[in-house]
Design a protein around this motif. Structure first.
Motif: not given
Lengths: 590, 338
Positions: B298-299, B122, B124
């Motif tokens: 971020y993951a 993920y 952003m």
């Protein structure tokens, strides 16, 4: 397809150990926080139409304003380098908050010398009519108020300032708030404000702890406690080395904006400095020497009396009220007399005619008949001196000049003398000084913009006026405080100046002005340092008291201490400048 | 923004900062630690998210716009947010999916639902598009998984769980995500490019007109003088006596000398106008449409999803965490390098 630049590429690690990962809760809170801040995004300036025709808004100014408007904490430190138009940025932001109905009551706190400049700029550029607070009731009665911070903190004003709820508070020259024990700091801390902007060109003056203190006042808790800040970002005890630079810059970037001249692409014109050392006639020199000798003797006498009286009463605990009062009066008298002697020296050096007028006024204040006679004789001798070396040279200089010229002098008497001489020689002149009211000042500037070739200006009058349509500046006399020189040059050497700025300094050999030019200003390369560095140098001085007192003392006693202090301060300012680059410059630095 | 999310954030802040609190009748009473007491200049925080309660009981209203709430938010928006996470499966996910099937407007076409574990990452980004007329700033949350990219608005509403593994190849993932951003933002970028070009053309036109009017003024002054010269020359021809001819000849010469001086002076002015124009042109040239992205979060993410396959070969993913269907571009497969 347009290419996308990844701004924080260098801060992204390739891998990260488990211990440094955000916890699920903290990650989730970060996402929610970002989602919240993305709401109500301001992408354009609604107030633009009201000022776009009057001023050229530069790209970095628009960017800064949008950054602040989108800043979720409603607190920001505008820390652009000097000359990039922080006041314009603040004006854009104030206008935008007002247009968007996010602010109605706005208070601007400035140093006393800048309050009218702010008022004028906000009025002429942004159609914002600010009231300069004279009376405490002004804070309640007017929505847009400007106050000198020194007035606002007085017992008469402070309770009202702090009782009003301000939608927006703006503090100019905010670096002066770095010390939490000062009245200024306490005043700002106690003001009830929704939004707050602080302005400074020198966010780092001695160490980074000062910046922490300033930002902690602006937005309490944003950088965490001092200990937390020190643990995470500071690598030494003095606060002159940092660690986790990218993270620190990222954090600071949320709350402060520091545009650097080199990044804006704005070309600042050069300064060309011509210093003319003139010779007094024998008659003039004899008068000057005698006058200075008198002043020196008076100064020594006063200081001698003071130290003797202090020796007699070393232990103040043994003194009664009357003794203490007497001592306080002596100190006051000594201070006043020193001030009078400094003024006398400056006036005599500005022009002998101005000096003679000053001696006559000084004579009236003397009780001792012997002293009175001495001063009277000196003044009478001065009256018979004909001609003025500086004026002669000024005429010679102006005869070659077709462009507009600004002549600066410290004293109104000298100003009038110059005006008379220039008018007799057919020059078109206009006066500008602190005794004029705002309408008269406005009219004078309009005349100078129009058909008048020469503006004769005093320092007090010129404050805050932007005169970049002229590029030639003549210092008929020299202010002793280097900041004054900086302010004079700053009238023309600013954004919008298209030509190189030409500065002519007029001084007489073997006078205090020559001493200042050769022995003091030379050490800091005063006329050539970039705009804004002067404030930084002066803040590093160890010498106590005013610059004028220090210079007077050094000149009278022929000591080198102040010159050395100035040199050390210039070196320290250079070091801080490097540190500033490390902390704020994202492209260079480390 | 909805009050529920704000309230959740507020409570999470209190928990994360170990601030004890009680809630009664929608009123929060928070015991502050030393730092928070100093920052907020109060001994105890009493507030509510309910407007009516705030008004009736004269209690601080918490939410966007309140300094305390906004300073809580800004505390969590600095620095990079990096993690390795998973989203748990919930029993009601399948029920919700079935409830939402109508959104696909497939009527009675038969379908097959299959649960899958999604793997991916993920991101952003904060994207800032700066053009000549305005700047737009927005956040772009994306989920890269199953060889596909999903718009991931609303993911923050889920409760994450930690995956006890270090993060690897973050830079490679980010590179991939940045490459994808222009594709994802194509429609917006096209629109912004048009607006930018329009604004630039406007600025250039104004500048050209300004320069042209300055040139015209100079030319006019020369033409006026030339007109006077021509007139004087005619006077020479019409003159009835030699002395008059001589007088007008001298006038012609004087005017011609003046014209030469004027042309020289005007040429100097033209040069200055051109210099200024060039300088402004350089400034304008620098004003190109620029797009800056900044990674905010971020993951690596492991999450439940469903494939919904219809008889007519229209296939979809349903991601419970986003409560949304996405057309399936590729078949689900095992992740690489995770």
């Amino acid at each position: 397809m347009v290419k996308i630049r990844l701004k924080n590429k260098d801060s992204i690690p390739a891998s990260l150990p488990k211990t440094e990962l955000a916890s699920p809760e903290s990650f989730s809170m970060g996402l929610i926080a970002h989602s919240i801040t993305a709401l109500d995004n301001v992408g354009e300036l609604l107030g633009r139409n009201s000022y776009a025709g009057k001023i050229e808004i530069l790209e970095h100014q628009t960017r800064t304003a949008l950054h602040v408007l989108n800043n979720f904490s409603h607190r920001a430190l505008l820390a652009d380098e000097v000359g990039l138009g922080k006041t314009i940025e603040a004006g854009i932001i104030i206008k935008e908050y007002i247009v968007r109905k996010l602010a109605k009551k706005v208070l601007v706190l400035t140093p006393a010398t800048l309050k009218y400049q702010w008022q004028e700029e906000m009025r002429s550029k942004f159609e914002l009519d600010f009231k300069v607070a004279d009376d405490p009731s002004d804070y309640d009665d007017f929505d847009l108020v400007i106050a000198s911070i020194d007035t606002a903190k007085t017992k008469r004003h402070a309770p009202t300032v702090q009782s009003v709820k301000w939608d927006l508070l703006i503090i100019d020259e905010a670096h002066k708030l770095k010390n939490s024990s000062t009245q200024n700091y306490k005043l700002v801390k106690g003001i009830d404000k929704d939004r707050c902007l602080m302005l400074t060109a020198t966010p780092l003056q001695n160490n980074i702890f000062e910046l922490w203190a300033l930002l902690d006042l602006l937005h309490p808790g944003f950088l965490g406690s001092k200990t937390h800040f020190q643990e995470h970002f500071i690598a030494d005890d003095q606060g002159l080395k940092i660690r986790n630079r990218d993270l620190l810059q990222d954090k600071l970037g949320k709350i402060m904006i520091r545009n650097l001249r080199k990044d804006t692409g704005i070309k600042f014109p050069d300064r060309k400095v011509h210093t003319k050392m003139l010779d007094y006639s024998q008659e003039e020199m004899e008068f000057y020497r005698d006058a200075i000798a008198y002043i020196k003797n008076r100064y020594m006498e006063v200081h001698q009396q003071q130290s003797e009286s202090q020796d007699d009463t070393k232990d103040t605990e043994d003194m009664d009220q009357a003794d203490l009062k007497k001592m306080a009066e002596q100190y006051k008298e000594k201070g006043l007399l020193t001030f009078a002697l400094i003024m006398l020296t400056r006036q005599i050096t500005s022009s002998i005619k101005t000096g003679v007028a000053a001696l006559e006024r000084y004579k009236e204040a003397i009780d001792d008949p012997t002293q009175k006679k001495l001063v009277e004789d000196l003044a009478n001798r001065g009256k018979f001196i004909s001609g003025d070396r500086k004026l002669d040279y000024l005429l010679k200089l102006l005869k070659k000049e077709k462009d507009k010229v600004i002549i600066f002098t410290t004293f109104v008497h000298t100003q009038k003398m110059i005006e008379l001489e220039l008018q007799l020689n057919g020059f078109s002149t206009v006066l500008f000084n602190g005794k004029m009211n705002p309408e008269e000042k406005e009219a004078a500037i309009e005349q100078f913009k129009g058909d008048k070739q020469i503006l004769i200006c005093t320092d007090a009058g010129s404050e805050g006026r932007n005169l970049q349509f002229a590029h030639i500046l003549i210092n008929f006399d020299l202010p002793w405080n280097p900041m004054r020189i900086e302010q004079r040059i700053g009238r023309v050497h600013r954004i919008g100046q298209k030509k190189d700025v030409v500065i002519h300094n007029l001084a007489i050999k073997d006078t205090v002005e020559a001493y200042i030019l050769n022995r003091l200003y030379e050490k800091i390369n005063l006329f050539r340092i970039s705009i804004g560095e002067m404030d930084m140098i002066l803040s590093q001085l160890k010498t106590k008291g005013t610059t004028e007192n220090a210079i007077f003392d050094a000149y009278i006693n022929d000591n080198e201490e102040f010159a050395k202090d100035l040199e050390t301060a210039a070196k320290k300012a250079e070091d801080i400048k490097e540190f500033d680059t490390i902390v704020f410059d994202k492209k260079n630095g480390q | 923004m909805d009050s529920e999310l704000a309230q959740r954030f507020f409570e999470s802040y209190l928990d994360d900062n170990k601030l004890k609190y009680k809630v009664k009748d929608s009123i929060y009473v928070v015991k502050l630690d030393r730092d928070h007491k100093r920052w907020w200049d109060m001994a105890e925080l009493k507030c509510t998210f309910d407007q009516r309660t705030a008004k009736e009981k004269n209690i601080q209203l918490m939410g966007v716009g309140s300094f305390i709430f906004d300073s809580m938010v800004s505390k969590y928006t600095s620095g990079l947010n990096l993690s390795n996470l998973s989203l748990p499966e919930h029993k009601q996910d399948l029920i919700e999916l079935n409830d939402r099937l109508d959104e696909l407007s497939k009527g009675s076409t038969s379908y097959m639902i299959e649960p899958v574990i999604g793997f991916g990452f993920y991101t952003m980004f904060e994207v800032v598009i700066s053009g000549a007329s305005q700047t737009d700033r927005f956040n772009v949350p994306l989920l890269f998984a199953q060889d596909q990219v999903f718009s991931a608005f609303g993911l923050e509403r889920n409760k994450f769980e930690a995956v006890d593994m270090p993060l690897k190849d973050i830079d490679k993932d980010i590179e991939k995500a940045v490459e994808h951003l222009p594709i994802h933002l194509k429609a917006q970028l096209d629109e912004k490019e048009k607006e930018h070009d329009k604004a630039m053309n406007g600025l250039i036109r104004i500048q050209d007109e300004h320069v042209q009017s300055q040139y015209d003024e100079l030319k006019q002054s020369e033409d006026n003088l030339q007109f006077k010269i021509d007139d004087a020359k005619n006077q020479v021809l019409d003159a009835s006596s030699f002395s008059l001819k001589d007088k007008w000849n001298r006038k012609v010469k004087e005017l011609e000398r003046k014209l030469k001086l004027l042309v020289d002076k005007n040429n100097e002015k033209r040069r200055k106008i051109k210099d200024e124009f060039d300088a402004q042109q350089t400034t304008l040239d620098r004003r190109e449409l620029s797009i800056d992205a900044k990674l905010l979060a971020y993951a690596k993410l492991e999450f439940p999803l469903f494939t919904v396959k219809y008889e007519d070969s229209d296939n979809y993913y349903y991601i419970p965490a986003l409560r949304k269907f996405f057309p399936m571009i590729a078949e689900p497969k095992a992740p690489k390098n995770l």
